[in-house]
Design an enzyme around this catalytic site. Structure first.
Site, PDB file in Angstrom:
ATOM      1  N   HIS A   1     -35.779 -24.623 -72.492  1.00 46.90           N
ATOM      2  CA  HIS A   1     -36.155 -23.742 -71.378  1.00 46.90           C
ATOM      3  C   HIS A   1     -37.268 -24.381 -70.532  1.00 46.90           C
ATOM      4  O   HIS A   1     -37.138 -24.526 -69.318  1.00 46.90           O
ATOM      5  CB  HIS A   1     -36.633 -22.396 -71.949  1.00 46.90           C
ATOM      6  CG  HIS A   1     -37.096 -21.418 -70.919  1.00 46.90           C
ATOM      7  ND1 HIS A   1     -36.318 -20.361 -70.512  1.00 46.90           N
ATOM      8  CD2 HIS A   1     -38.243 -21.324 -70.206  1.00 46.90           C
ATOM      9  CE1 HIS A   1     -36.975 -19.663 -69.592  1.00 46.90           C
ATOM     10  NE2 HIS A   1     -38.145 -20.230 -69.392  1.00 46.90           N
ATOM     11  N   GLU A   2     -38.340 -24.773 -71.197  1.00 43.36           N
ATOM     12  CA  GLU A   2     -39.480 -25.312 -70.445  1.00 43.36           C
ATOM     13  C   GLU A   2     -39.133 -26.669 -69.828  1.00 43.36           C
ATOM     14  O   GLU A   2     -39.628 -26.999 -68.752  1.00 43.36           O
ATOM     15  CB  GLU A   2     -40.718 -25.413 -71.338  1.00 43.36           C
ATOM     16  CG  GLU A   2     -41.207 -24.065 -71.895  1.00 43.36           C
ATOM     17  CD  GLU A   2     -41.493 -23.017 -70.828  1.00 43.36           C
ATOM     18  OE1 GLU A   2     -41.770 -23.391 -69.670  1.00 43.36           O
ATOM     19  OE2 GLU A   2     -41.417 -21.810 -71.149  1.00 43.36           O
TER      20      GLU A   2
ATOM     21  N   HIS B   1     -37.534 -25.976 -66.536  1.00 40.14           N
ATOM     22  CA  HIS B   1     -38.547 -25.782 -65.485  1.00 40.14           C
ATOM     23  C   HIS B   1     -39.098 -27.135 -65.033  1.00 40.14           C
ATOM     24  O   HIS B   1     -39.283 -27.381 -63.840  1.00 40.14           O
ATOM     25  CB  HIS B   1     -39.717 -24.957 -66.011  1.00 40.14           C
ATOM     26  CG  HIS B   1     -39.492 -23.479 -66.073  1.00 40.14           C
ATOM     27  ND1 HIS B   1     -39.017 -22.746 -65.020  1.00 40.14           N
ATOM     28  CD2 HIS B   1     -39.719 -22.581 -67.078  1.00 40.14           C
ATOM     29  CE1 HIS B   1     -38.962 -21.458 -65.368  1.00 40.14           C
ATOM     30  NE2 HIS B   1     -39.371 -21.333 -66.611  1.00 40.14           N
TER      31      HIS B   1
ATOM     32  N   HIS C   1     -36.934 -28.884 -62.664  1.00 39.75           N
ATOM     33  CA  HIS C   1     -36.972 -28.252 -61.349  1.00 39.75           C
ATOM     34  C   HIS C   1     -38.087 -28.896 -60.505  1.00 39.75           C
ATOM     35  O   HIS C   1     -37.936 -29.080 -59.295  1.00 39.75           O
ATOM     36  CB  HIS C   1     -37.233 -26.749 -61.541  1.00 39.75           C
ATOM     37  CG  HIS C   1     -36.873 -25.891 -60.367  1.00 39.75           C
ATOM     38  ND1 HIS C   1     -37.237 -24.566 -60.299  1.00 39.75           N
ATOM     39  CD2 HIS C   1     -36.198 -26.142 -59.234  1.00 39.75           C
ATOM     40  CE1 HIS C   1     -36.789 -24.048 -59.159  1.00 39.75           C
ATOM     41  NE2 HIS C   1     -36.153 -24.981 -58.496  1.00 39.75           N
TER      42      HIS C   1
END
Ligand code: ZN
Length: 691
Positions: A477-478, A481, A484
């Site tokens: 998940h991180e 990010h 991104h």
């Protein structure tokens, strides 16, 4: 212990924060930076930025995009450098001096930005450009629009009295938010549960015993092993410990963070809700939730609530059915008690083993931290062609932090990625991504410095750190990010990387989690830490099947938190609010099962009260999940979870695009349409539940 007082006469040349950084890729020289350097650096950075703003607002030439918007985008670079390094330390490696400074700096930062966003000369120039936006390209038009909306939402269009009151409220809210999160941190640091002998350790698999020993060692405690209030420590303890009394003790401490004693956040919450309500009204909105969501993808509280409500009924029905099955298990074993909140994870784990044919601790030995990091990197290589190289020459804020250089398929440098994986007392709980510098190419190409912070337990005695499946998902998940930010390819800093709406920003991260569970990744990277054997196909199949297990519970604890957040911020009158009673009443209204507690109770709900960022916006995770469940289907529909053409669209319209378009436009460009909640309900195994 005493420290020399920070020198008030420190010259800029002596302050490592204000010198240019001749480190690899200009990373902050952490070893040279002491807490005493921040106050004078912030003073200098605020003054410099104020000077730049005054020059832009006061210039004689007619307002143009170049002399106003682009000039604003070039301003405040020292401040952003100093603040990025500072908040990295606040979250990941703080001490008394840093935390004291945080209490002072956060309200000053708010006041500083409020003064800019309410600057009348500046707002007049922006409004004039917006009235006649000639010759702008699409990205420039978007940046202009974002400036106008930000100023309007800060109150730039209001009279002097209203602006004055808004500034007061902003500063007070910032101080309260810091107080809130520091009290939660104090409660997390101040509590451990000693596990002194074999009886205290009953039921814990070896990797959890090792983690508990490591936690005790790290804190220099006399107990041989301890449970802490970090999620990675307490949740597996609740799942595996056979000591019902110790489970109750740990659970009660965990859900009481920020409540009672010297760290009580009750009054902080009441005042924050009151001030937010007042601020919303000054800005012309009936409630804080209306104000917040007006600038989100959801647009209205009703839209956010409609999604949560749609999911609530089937999730609750599923949770109640699971509760019944667990109570039967207890009774069959001769347990003469009703399932309580501190029992749920324990019996759910056993029910999972039974229903999904998974043995206790069967997954974790295959999920070694280093291999999972490599798996997250390999996923990015297959989707986006990036490569990673470890770097040992880049300064870091703690010896545990690791650095990798990220390159594009053609060898171009994309940025540095910092991974800070282990829990320690100087770190906040939870997991997050942030940056020390963002991508932009306004003048020259600036590549980002991006970091992930986790709270995993170390392996003790030289054995590798092993992750739970949840931990591994958090890691993916991180890193989603982080990508991104790392893949960002825009011109203007304002819309770089994660500079998107709160209910859109979880799309790249939650989508990325989906690749962890693919057989392609698990077969290659889930390798037993002792035998070196890859995870067997049968176990992969069971793990994938187990994903819908206990989703009733997970959805209920999340949606309850999101609804309580919306309820607090749907108040039109928040006088004499009693947060505990309000929370109770909100949960009663939705029929919250007694055996499930909110994922984040109000007194430690950092998302919502540790600052404004996720206030009235905790629903964002589920809003983004509607998008990411549908987005992953786009890959599955091709029959290849690494399909090149789909990955190319994902890169172009989502991961590299920052906030250069509205969320609706960006998603539609990727998928050809907007999503419905069907894929989400399917994924959580709730599509066929009749409530
Ligand atoms: Zn996230």
């Amino acid at each position: 212990m005493t420290h020399a007082a920070p020198s008030p006469t420190l010259a800029p040349g002596d302050n490592p924060l204000l010198r240019s950084w001749d480190t690899p890729h200009g990373a902050p020289p952490f070893a040279a930076i002491g807490p005493e350097h921040f106050a004078p650096a912030f003073d200098a950075a605020f003054a410099e930025h104020r000077g730049e703003i005054a020059a832009i607002a006061g210039q004689k030439s007619a307002p143009t995009f170049a002399n106003t918007i682009a000039a604003l985008e070039r301003s405040g670079r020292t401040l952003s450098r100093v603040a990025s390094a500072f908040f990295c330390l606040v979250g990941a490696h703080s001490n008394e001096a840093i935390l004291a400074l945080e209490r002072e700096v956060v309200p000053r930062l708010t006041a500083h930005w409020d003064a800019i966003h309410m600057n009348q000369g500046l707002f007049a120039r922006i409004a004039a450009i917006k009235d006649a936006p000639a010759g702008l390209d699409a990205e420039q038009a978007r940046v202009l629009e974002r400036y106008f909306v930000t100023f309007r939402r800060a109150g730039a269009g209001l009279d002097a009295a209203a602006r004055g009151r808004l500034a007061e409220i902003g500063e007070r809210l910032a101080g309260l938010g810091t107080q809130f999160s520091q009290r939660v941190l104090a409660d997390e640091q101040g509590w451990t549960l000693p596990l002194d002998d074999e009886q205290d350790l009953a039921g814990l698999p070896e990797h959890l015993r090792a983690a508990a020993r490591a936690a005790a060692q790290e804190r220099g405690l006399t107990s041989p092993a301890v449970v802490t209030l970090s999620r990675s420590s307490v949740e597996p303890f609740l799942a595996f410990s056979r000591r019902r009394d110790l489970r109750e003790k740990a659970f009660r401490a965990w859900i009481a963070r920020g409540e009672g004693g010297t760290s009580d956040n009750t009054a902080v919450i009441a005042e924050m809700v009151l001030l937010r309500t007042e601020k919303a009204k000054l800005l012309g909105y009936p409630t804080w939730a209306d104000y917040r969501l007006d600038d989100a993808m959801a647009k209205t509280p009703a839209a956010a609530r409609a999604l949560l409500t749609k999911v609530w009924a089937p999730a609750r029905a599923r949770a109640l059915a699971d509760r019944g099955a667990m109570q039967e298990m207890i009774t069959a074993e001769g347990g003469n008690f009703a399932l309580a909140a501190w029992d749920w994870r324990h019996y759910a784990e056993r029910l999972r083993q039974e229903r999904c044919d998974l043995k206790e601790g069967e997954i974790e030995p295959y999920l070694q931290l280093d291999r999972m990091i490599a798996a997250a990197f390999e996923t990015a290589r297959r989707l986006f062609g990036i490569t990673t190289t470890p770097r040992s020459d880049v300064p870091v804020w703690h010896p545990d932090v690791r650095v990798w250089e990220i390159r594009a398929a053609d060898g171009r440098h994309l940025g540095l990625f910092f991974g800070d994986y282990f829990a320690r007392p100087s770190k906040r709980s939870g997991a997050w991504m942030s940056s020390l510098r963002d991508q932009e190419k306004l003048d020259t190409e600036v590549r980002p410095l991006v970091f992930n912070v986790m709270n995993f337990s170390k392996g003790a005695d030289g054995s590798p750190a092993l992750l739970s499946h949840d931990d591994a998902r958090t890691l993916f998940h991180e890193f989603g990010h982080a990508l991104h930010a790392l893949l960002s390819d825009v011109t203007y800093p304002l819309i770089s990387g994660t500079g998107v709406a709160t209910d859109f920003v979880e799309l790249p991260s939650q989508l990325y989690e989906q690749w962890l569970d693919t057989p392609e990744i698990l077969k290659a990277f889930a390798v037993h830490h002792r035998t070196g054997a890859p995870m067997p196909d049968a176990l992969i199949a069971k793990l994938r099947a187990a994903r819908v297990f206990n989703q009733g519970f997970a959805t209920v604890e999340y949606v309850a938190s999101a609804l309580v957040d919306l309820d607090f911020h749907a108040l039109t009158d928040a006088e004499s609010l009693d947060p505990a009673a309000f929370e109770r009443a909100a949960l009663d209204r939705i029929g919250m099962p007694e055996e499930i507690v909110m994922r984040h109770r109000s007194p430690h709900f950092n998302h919502v009260f540790g600052g404004d960022h996720y206030s009235a916006a905790y629903y964002s995770y589920m809003w983004s999940e509607v998008l990411d469940a549908d987005a992953f289907n786009a890959f599955q529909e091709t029959g290849d979870v690494f399909d090149r053409a789909t990955a190319e669209r994902l890169y172009r319209h989502i991961y590299s695009a920052g906030g250069s378009r509205t969320p609706d436009d960006a998603y539609t460009a990727f998928r050809g349409r907007l999503p419905t909640a069907d894929a989400l309900l399917q994924r959580r195994g709730l599509a066929d539940v009749t409530a």
